[in-house]
Motif scaffolding. Structure first.
Motif, PDB file in Angstrom:
ATOM      1  N   HIS A 101       0.801  -1.224   0.000  1.00  0.00           N
ATOM      2  CA  HIS A 101       0.000   0.000   0.000  1.00  0.00           C
ATOM      3  C   HIS A 101       0.836   1.277   0.000  1.00  0.00           C
ATOM      4  CE1 HIS A 101      -3.308  -2.572   0.315  1.00  0.00           C
ATOM      5  NE2 HIS A 101      -3.687  -2.376   1.564  1.00  0.00           N
ATOM      6  N   ALA A 102       2.171   1.145  -0.025  1.00  0.00           N
ATOM      7  CA  ALA A 102       3.044   2.319   0.002  1.00  0.00           C
ATOM      8  C   ALA A 102       4.121   2.186  -1.070  1.00  0.00           C
ATOM      9  CB  ALA A 102       3.695   2.477   1.374  1.00  0.00           C
ATOM     10  N   LYS A 103       4.598   3.343  -1.548  1.00  0.00           N
ATOM     11  CA  LYS A 103       5.620   3.344  -2.589  1.00  0.00           C
ATOM     12  C   LYS A 103       6.903   2.694  -2.092  1.00  0.00           C
ATOM     13  CE  LYS A 103       8.010   6.431  -5.790  1.00  0.00           C
ATOM     14  NZ  LYS A 103       8.152   7.829  -6.268  1.00  0.00           N
ATOM     15  N   LYS A 104       7.292   3.004  -0.846  1.00  0.00           N
ATOM     16  CA  LYS A 104       8.460   2.379  -0.244  1.00  0.00           C
ATOM     17  C   LYS A 104       8.368   2.510   1.265  1.00  0.00           C
ATOM     18  CE  LYS A 104      11.580   6.374  -0.426  1.00  0.00           C
ATOM     19  NZ  LYS A 104      12.923   6.840  -0.796  1.00  0.00           N
ATOM     20  N   ALA A 105       9.280   1.854   1.952  1.00  0.00           N
ATOM     21  CA  ALA A 105       9.361   1.953   3.413  1.00  0.00           C
ATOM     22  C   ALA A 105      10.807   2.227   3.792  1.00  0.00           C
ATOM     23  CB  ALA A 105       8.869   0.660   4.067  1.00  0.00           C
ATOM     24  N   MET A 106      10.995   3.049   4.825  1.00  0.00           N
ATOM     25  CA  MET A 106      12.332   3.373   5.312  1.00  0.00           C
ATOM     26  C   MET A 106      12.464   2.923   6.758  1.00  0.00           C
ATOM     27  SD  MET A 106      13.297   7.134   3.783  1.00  0.00           S
ATOM     28  CE  MET A 106      12.162   7.975   4.848  1.00  0.00           C
ATOM     29  N   MET A 107      13.670   2.486   7.107  1.00  0.00           N
ATOM     30  CA  MET A 107      13.990   2.153   8.487  1.00  0.00           C
ATOM     31  C   MET A 107      14.751   3.320   9.096  1.00  0.00           C
ATOM     32  SD  MET A 107      15.173  -1.829   8.036  1.00  0.00           S
ATOM     33  CE  MET A 107      15.953  -1.605   6.439  1.00  0.00           C
ATOM     34  N   ARG A 108      14.382   3.711  10.296  1.00  0.00           N
ATOM     35  CA  ARG A 108      15.057   4.805  10.997  1.00  0.00           C
ATOM     36  C   ARG A 108      15.461   4.340  12.389  1.00  0.00           C
ATOM     37  NH1 ARG A 108      15.265   9.590   8.640  1.00  0.00           N
ATOM     38  NH2 ARG A 108      13.919  10.038   6.875  1.00  0.00           N
ATOM     39  N   TRP A 109      16.659   4.782  12.811  1.00  0.00           N
ATOM     40  CA  TRP A 109      17.200   4.351  14.097  1.00  0.00           C
ATOM     41  C   TRP A 109      18.005   5.493  14.711  1.00  0.00           C
ATOM     42  CZ3 TRP A 109      21.904   0.580  14.585  1.00  0.00           C
ATOM     43  CH2 TRP A 109      22.096   0.226  15.932  1.00  0.00           C
ATOM     44  N   ASP A 110      17.642   5.874  15.915  1.00  0.00           N
ATOM     45  CA  ASP A 110      18.372   6.903  16.662  1.00  0.00           C
ATOM     46  C   ASP A 110      19.490   6.202  17.437  1.00  0.00           C
ATOM     47  OD1 ASP A 110      19.252   9.043  18.107  1.00  0.00           O
ATOM     48  OD2 ASP A 110      17.349   9.484  19.083  1.00  0.00           O
ATOM     49  N   GLN A 111      20.586   5.911  16.753  1.00  0.00           N
ATOM     50  CA  GLN A 111      21.667   5.110  17.329  1.00  0.00           C
ATOM     51  C   GLN A 111      22.351   5.776  18.507  1.00  0.00           C
ATOM     52  OE1 GLN A 111      24.242   3.218  14.255  1.00  0.00           O
ATOM     53  NE2 GLN A 111      22.870   4.207  12.787  1.00  0.00           N
ATOM     54  N   ARG A 112      22.396   7.114  18.509  1.00  0.00           N
ATOM     55  CA  ARG A 112      23.066   7.838  19.594  1.00  0.00           C
ATOM     56  C   ARG A 112      22.092   8.360  20.643  1.00  0.00           C
ATOM     57  NH1 ARG A 112      25.547   8.964  14.934  1.00  0.00           N
ATOM     58  NH2 ARG A 112      24.312  10.838  14.538  1.00  0.00           N
TER      59      ARG A 112
END
Length: 195
Positions: A101-112
């Motif tokens: 249902h979406a064009k793409k998906a992104m993964m996000r991570w606040d590593q610090r």
């Protein structure tokens, strides 16, 4: 069994006590829902999501944050919150997320844990654990990673579901019907980490 002077048998008294206890529980639940039901920015709801697993990886409380006006329009983006744990003896990584249902998906991570969740190519999972916490930071609430679904190809209403596919390096792949957070949930809000 003889009825007592009050007309109640011991069994009837037990039923009455059970009903009173149930009514008390309903009142307690209603009281926890009092106040502003909308969480503040940077908060998440505790128990509204979808659960699933693949291999040794558990996906818990996976949900799309609710649209402010009740639905996402075609072309809009949405944030997905979740908790991942790895029960295996080897580390693993979430390597890809997609949705039909979406064009793409992104993964996000606040590593610090500095309040900025950068886009990443993969999110690691420790052996017998979850996503690594930042060095020297105490992480409470929702762990500092999330997903973004980019450009829905249709309207998506609150309270419905969106199919999301998760691919892990070792555990394999699974698709979950991820809940879109209801507009007026009764769950207790909890602060996210790193905010």
């Amino acid at each position: 069994m003889r009825a007592h002077a009050t007309g109640y048998t011991p069994a009837m008294r037990n039923v009455r006590k059970a009903r009173l206890a149930a009514a008390g529980a309903v009142v307690a639940l209603a009281a926890t829902g009092c106040g502003d039901p909308a969480p503040l920015e940077g908060q998440q709801l505790a128990t509204v999501g979808t659960n699933g697993s693949v291999g040794q990886v558990e996906l818990r409380n996976v949900y799309v944050q609710r649209p402010l006006d009740g639905e996402y329009q075609t072309g809009e983006d949405a944030r997905v919150l979740l908790t991942m744990t790895n029960g295996g003896k080897q580390p693993d990584r979430l390597t890809e997320v997609t949705s039909e249902h979406a064009k793409k998906a992104m993964m996000r991570w606040d590593q610090r844990c500095d309040g900025t969740a950068e886009q990443v190519e993969a999110i690691p999972l420790l052996a017998g654990g979850t996503v690594p916490a930042p060095d020297g930071k105490a992480v409470t609430g929702h762990l500092p990673y999330h997903l973004e679904l980019i450009q829905f190809d249709r309207k998506v209403r609150a309270g419905t579901t969106v199919p999301v596919t998760f691919a892990f390096e070792r555990a394999g792949q699974t698709t979950l019907d991820v809940t879109v957070q209801p507009v007026h949930p009764s769950d207790e809000p909890a602060r996210r980490a790193c905010t």
